[in-house]
Motif scaffolding. Structure first.
Motif, short mmCIF file in Angstrom:
data_model
loop_
_atom_site.label_atom_id
_atom_site.label_comp_id
_atom_site.label_asym_id
_atom_site.label_seq_id
_atom_site.Cartn_x
_atom_site.Cartn_y
_atom_site.Cartn_z
N GLN A 82 1.13 -56.27 38.33
CA GLN A 82 1.04 -55.54 37.07
C GLN A 82 2.05 -56.06 36.05
O GLN A 82 3.22 -56.24 36.37
CB GLN A 82 1.29 -54.05 37.30
N VAL A 109 4.69 -55.90 33.41
CA VAL A 109 5.64 -54.80 33.14
C VAL A 109 5.66 -54.40 31.68
O VAL A 109 6.20 -53.36 31.33
CB VAL A 109 7.09 -55.15 33.57
N VAL A 110 5.08 -55.23 30.82
CA VAL A 110 5.09 -54.87 29.40
C VAL A 110 3.91 -53.98 29.03
O VAL A 110 4.05 -52.99 28.32
CB VAL A 110 5.11 -56.13 28.51
N CYS A 111 2.71 -54.34 29.52
CA CYS A 111 1.55 -53.58 29.05
C CYS A 111 0.73 -52.93 30.14
O CYS A 111 -0.20 -52.19 29.86
CB CYS A 111 0.64 -54.47 28.21
N CYS A 121 -0.32 -63.04 29.45
CA CYS A 121 -1.07 -61.83 29.77
C CYS A 121 -2.22 -61.66 28.77
O CYS A 121 -1.97 -61.66 27.55
CB CYS A 121 -0.14 -60.62 29.71
N VAL A 167 2.25 -61.57 26.57
CA VAL A 167 3.54 -61.91 27.15
C VAL A 167 3.38 -63.11 28.08
O VAL A 167 2.45 -63.15 28.88
CB VAL A 167 4.10 -60.69 27.92
N ALA A 168 4.27 -64.09 27.97
CA ALA A 168 4.13 -65.31 28.76
C ALA A 168 4.55 -65.08 30.21
O ALA A 168 5.43 -64.27 30.50
CB ALA A 168 5.00 -66.41 28.16
N THR A 179 6.28 -66.84 32.16
CA THR A 179 7.68 -67.14 32.44
C THR A 179 8.63 -66.05 31.98
O THR A 179 9.78 -66.02 32.39
CB THR A 179 8.09 -68.45 31.74
N ASP A 180 8.19 -65.20 31.07
CA ASP A 180 9.10 -64.24 30.45
C ASP A 180 9.29 -62.95 31.22
O ASP A 180 10.36 -62.38 31.23
CB ASP A 180 8.64 -63.90 29.03
N PHE A 181 8.20 -62.47 31.77
CA PHE A 181 8.32 -61.16 32.40
C PHE A 181 7.75 -61.15 33.79
O PHE A 181 6.76 -61.78 34.06
CB PHE A 181 7.60 -60.09 31.57
#
Lengths: 58, 381
Positions: A5, A7-9, A39, A44-45, A47-49
């Motif tokens: 999942q 984590v941002v959306c 995503c 969101v990339a 690598t970022d989250f």
């Protein structure tokens, strides 16, 4: 096969399903998705989250 | 070297900072926030109940974590009073005056509130940040019934989340349908049926007028003469960009702080993005546009002026009772909706006068067409 999942959306990536329309075949493990992947719901990339592994029960 | 100063530590502020640090590890970086600087994702608030997350489990990183990760100075619990674009300073409430080389406004938006009569009107809550959300969850404790004011994006998402956790949920909105600004009529009707199917009750075409205590609960008077009994009222009727600071500093504002496609405001060295901004005429309070803007702005701040690109960026509505995704046509585009209704969903397409696809709304099973349709829509910017 696991579910992950965003984590941002909250978008759920299901390894068993993949994202065929994005060129990610069913069965593709999270680790094998290209680093440039973003995503599809929120951009969101990879690598970022962290995508968080979901419990089997969830 | 004067620092880059970012006002706001929401998704916009922190993402610009992260993207900048990928390109520039030298320029001093400072962030200022009125809250505790926890990094969290606002979309998560819309289904935290279903995800069994307490408010205290939602923050992803603390301000201390972010200080280390970003190699930045983060001023928490600090309000900004004014911006002086000539002197290039920011003055704060009981705090230091901060000099900036470049300033980024990532201030977000405020929930719109309407005046309500009644002796319990001041207990009506709104949720626009993690602090609000914690107060909301605390107020929910021991309660059974929630009344939502507003059947827009947040109203519908919270309605679904609350109902799926067994709360009694009613929703009030003056519009004739939920998500009235984003969905054409048949798509909206399908969503309404989906939410009603799990027990959400709608009062549409009316508005709340008064909220009064009634025993241990609340009695809400609606304009259409109906009375609703509930335990908690949550207002989710829309957002207004925080433009006051910018306006006072002489910057051009409209629906949001006006920027060009480089995210630059009318003042040199001052940029804006996120819910507070109107970028080349677009105010898009959603995650994907923020990611696009943050990446472009980071490049500009690091020395390579880069215009933001806005491809079609469909918005996924987090209503598990009825999957919904919408790519609204850009403002001012003349055209019309054609809606294809099936038993398991609605596929609505918006074509302009030249017949080109400019937007869509997919509900239920039709959401599977999202990717294919997104590729047909021309970029916004």
């Amino acid at each position: 096969m696991k579910k992950w999942q965003c984590v941002v959306c909250g978008f759920i990536y299901d390894e068993a399903v993949g994202i065929p329309e994005d060129g990610i075949a069913a069965g593709t493990r999270w680790e094998d998705i290209p680093a440039e992947w973003a995503c599809p719901d929120c951009g969101v990339a990879k690598t970022d989250f962290e995508m968080v592994a979901m419990d089997a029960a969830a | 070297m004067q620092p880059i100063v970012i006002l706001g530590t929401g998704l916009a502020g922190y993402t610009v900072a992260r993207e900048l640090r990928k390109l520039d590890t030298a320029t001093p970086l400072m962030l200022v926030t009125r809250d505790d600087g926890s990094f969290y994702s606002k979309p998560v608030l819309s289904n935290a109940l279903a995800q069994k997350k307490a408010a205290s489990q939602i923050a992803l990183n603390s301000a201390a974590d972010m200080t280390r990760q970003l190699q930045a100075h983060i001023h928490t619990n600090l309000a900004v009073n004014a911006i002086d674009v000539a002197a290039r300073t920011v003055t704060t409430e009981n705090g230091p005056t901060l000099a900036y080389g470049q300033l980024v406004l990532a201030l977000g938006a405020d929930p719109i509130r309407v005046p309500l009569a009644g002796d319990a009107a001041d207990g009506v809550l709104s949720v626009n940040d993690l602090g609000d959300y914690a107060r909301f969850r605390a107020a929910l404790d021991g309660k059974r019934r929630v009344l939502l004011l507003g059947a827009g994006l947040i109203g519908c998402e919270f309605a679904n989340d609350l109902r799926a956790s067994d709360f009694d949920v009613e929703v009030v909105d003056p519009a004739p349908q939920p998500l009235g600004r984003l969905l054409p009529p048949k798509a909206a009707a399908f969503l309404r049926a989906g939410l009603e199917g799990i027990g959400v009750r709608f009062h549409l075409g009316t508005a709340a007028q008064a909220v009064n205590h009634a025993g241990n609960g609340l009695r809400i008077q609606l304009a259409n003469g109906t009375t609703v009994e509930s335990d908690l009222v949550l207002s989710a009727i829309g957002l207004k960009a925080r433009t006051a600071l910018a306006q006072a500093a002489g910057l051009k504002v409209n629906r949001g702080i006006v920027t060009d496609s480089f995210l630059q405001t009318s003042a040199e060295h001052v940029y804006a993005l996120g819910d507070c901004a109107e970028v080349a005429g677009h105010n898009l309070p959603f995650v994907m546009p923020i990611m696009q803007a943050a990446r472009a702005l980071a490049k500009t701040l690091a020395g390579t002026p880069t215009a933001v690109q806005y491809p079609a960026m469909p918005v996924v509505v987090k209503t598990p009772a009825c999957p919904t995704v919408v790519s609204p046509p850009p403002p001012g585009v003349d055209g019309q909706w054609t809606e294809d209704v099936a038993s398991d969903g609605v596929r609505a397409l918006f074509r302009d006068v030249a017949g080109k696809l400019r937007g869509f709304a997919l509900v239920g099973a039709a959401t599977k067409d999202k990717q294919a349709l997104t590729q047909e829509i021309p970029a916004l910017l």
